[in-house]
Design an enzyme around this catalytic site. Sequence first.
Site, PDB file in Angstrom:
ATOM      1  N   ASP A 439       0.826  -1.201   0.000  1.00 36.65           N
ATOM      2  CA  ASP A 439       0.000   0.000   0.000  1.00 36.65           C
ATOM      3  C   ASP A 439       0.867   1.260   0.000  1.00 36.65           C
ATOM      4  O   ASP A 439       2.075   1.215   0.260  1.00 36.65           O
ATOM      5  CB  ASP A 439      -0.919  -0.010   1.228  1.00 36.65           C
ATOM      6  CG  ASP A 439      -2.286   0.605   0.942  1.00 36.65           C
ATOM      7  OD1 ASP A 439      -2.399   1.397  -0.016  1.00 36.65           O
ATOM      8  OD2 ASP A 439      -3.233   0.301   1.688  1.00 36.65           O
ATOM      9  N   ASP A 505     -10.587   1.476  -3.467  1.00 36.40           N
ATOM     10  CA  ASP A 505     -11.052   1.113  -2.129  1.00 36.40           C
ATOM     11  C   ASP A 505     -12.573   1.040  -2.067  1.00 36.40           C
ATOM     12  O   ASP A 505     -13.128   0.507  -1.104  1.00 36.40           O
ATOM     13  CB  ASP A 505     -10.568   2.141  -1.100  1.00 36.40           C
ATOM     14  CG  ASP A 505      -9.142   1.880  -0.654  1.00 36.40           C
ATOM     15  OD1 ASP A 505      -8.615   0.785  -0.931  1.00 36.40           O
ATOM     16  OD2 ASP A 505      -8.544   2.767  -0.022  1.00 36.40           O
TER      17      ASP A 505
END
Length: 706
Positions: A439, A505
């Site tokens: 990430d 997301d």
Amino acid sequence: MADVRHLRAAGVSLVLDFTDGTLPRVRHWGADLGALSESELDAVVLARSPHPIGFSVDGAVDVAVLPEQSAGWLGTPGIVGNRAGRDFSTAFRVLSVDGPVVRAVDEAAGLELELTVELLPSGLLRQRAALTNTGTGPFAVDAVNLTLPVPAEAVELLDFTGRWGRERSPQRTAFTQGLRVRENRTGRTGYDSAYLLAAGTAGFGNRSGEVWAVHTAWSGNHRTFAERTYHSVSLLGSGELLLSGEVVLAPGEAYTSPWQYASWGVGLDEVSARFHRHLRSRPSHPSSPRPVVVNTWEAVYFDHDLARLTALADAAASVGAERFVLDDGWFGSRRDDKRGLGDWYVSDEVWPDGLTPLTDHVTGLGMQFGIWVEPEMVNPDSDLARAHPDWLMAAGDRLPRPARSQQVLDLARPEAYAHVLERLDDLLSTYPVSYLKWDHNRDLVDAGHRPTGRAGVHGQTLAVYRLLDELRARHPGVEIESCSSGGARVDLEVLERTDRVWVSDCIDALERQSAQRWTNALIPLELMGTHVGAGTSHTTHRSHPLDFRAGTALFGHFGIEWDLTAASPSDLDRLREWVALYKSLRGLLHTGVAVHGDHPDPAVDVHGVVAEDGSDAVFAVVSVATSAYYPPGPVRLPGLSPDRRYHVRPLAPGDVPGGNADDWGVRLPWWTPSGVTLPGRVLGSAGVQTPVQYPERLVLLRATAV
């Protein structure tokens, strides 16, 4: 050295003109011109040479792929830089052309250029430039911009914008005179990067109109532009966006630009197919079936508890999952997102016996084990930041304003790089980790190298590439996902080091219909993380039935991000059906040609995948809104072989329309397992009637050649 080179591949021609020793000028990039003799190539150059009138200098001004003001071009220059104010304008002379590599020199400016221009077997064009300082004293490089010409017929532009949870939103503008510039300064590819910049004929669509498109393969700052002048010159261009003073070449040093990729096709689908075929041709492209993933983030967030996670793993295995990924919260003091980031040691507080009890349980169930990391970032409230505050990126003495309670770890600093490499190497060596969810959750603001404070996005980007390369070399069996606050790092250069990207997301199925379609404009389905979320989306609070969520996730690398321990038995049974369908179809989905219909009703979307040999296909007909038509008209099924006959039928479990016609017992006549059998030409031109659906529903069709 031949003055004119003709490159041909997969229905594309590229004609490069080197007449008079200049940098290459593109005389044609587009549809295949067929085999041409030397005299015919000379005639092409002659026929397309501009009329020498109206330019800023006497004679005609030809624009090379690296444009130069010395040639009379007063648009965006190819090289922006100087040597203490001098040598700001280059005049390169070509020394040699060896295959795709062009070597040129400007003795007066003290610069050498190595330009690579190649047409790949997929018909994809790519180019990059390497600039070496051969003079005395430093040469400051502010920009290296590569360009490609497009014809006057290209009158519309398509590029993308976006934000967190809504990445890659398309936008169209007219391609008029002037300069349209898209700049990204976020230090990563960006939510709102141009992604693809496409120019096309009026009204170009998925299956129609000529389209020319460029992509900048770079995960840091970049600049993309379309430029049209009254001299009848139209260009698409791009390059790295360098911050002031970021690249200064000492004598003997070189700067290499990112690759610029470019695709021509009839319709966006053909443009995309060239990118997909290129990516699939790489030796590093994932070759094993893409496993069904269960990720723990939206199921448990930071609540890491062995009993809860083993129960989730049991539920995952029971529905057919093949990979279990432990998300954020397993390390240091990381019980929330404000502390512990950077302390890559398994938390004694949460995992007193280490991760082994969980990894043993997961692998014992026959699943691979994956884990989340964010190596480029650090919380100020962490042991690492307290021990090494000088490792944080900053423009001088002041720290950048925090974002998500994070600062950026300067991986261009050797000690910081070595520390992170050692920690990740230890993690991958200690535990049976087969997958890293990598990430990157904040933009790079005031990102300088300390103690000088010199701008450092360029150096940081290269350091991240080196780190990924080294980890892959040490652990070649480990797959890596590029995640960046969702889909903020999606580009062809990070994909040289990773095995898939996280699209967004937001896994609201309606939002994902758009995000996945436009991610697929560049990236094939097998590299796109697409998950089934909970019944009510965590990011939008919109609710959808399971069939719509799973049918949306089917078109990608399928996964689940949902607390399955709280799911009903009926939902688990239905999810097993979708998992089984994905496993049966992934050979087709991940090798076939992605197709998208140009349906006139904005409430209806048609997309699918057709096998390369045309033998098989699966389509989704998606109701994204309420339609003005009741019932809706037929939909065309794109991409089928026109002369082959296909058995078309509903595909379970995506065979339930979910509309009021079903509620009233009114059936669509052909909507049976027997379906219909028709030639591909008929299916692509006349189409088939699809059932009435409620909005935010979909059905699946299978078309098999007979």
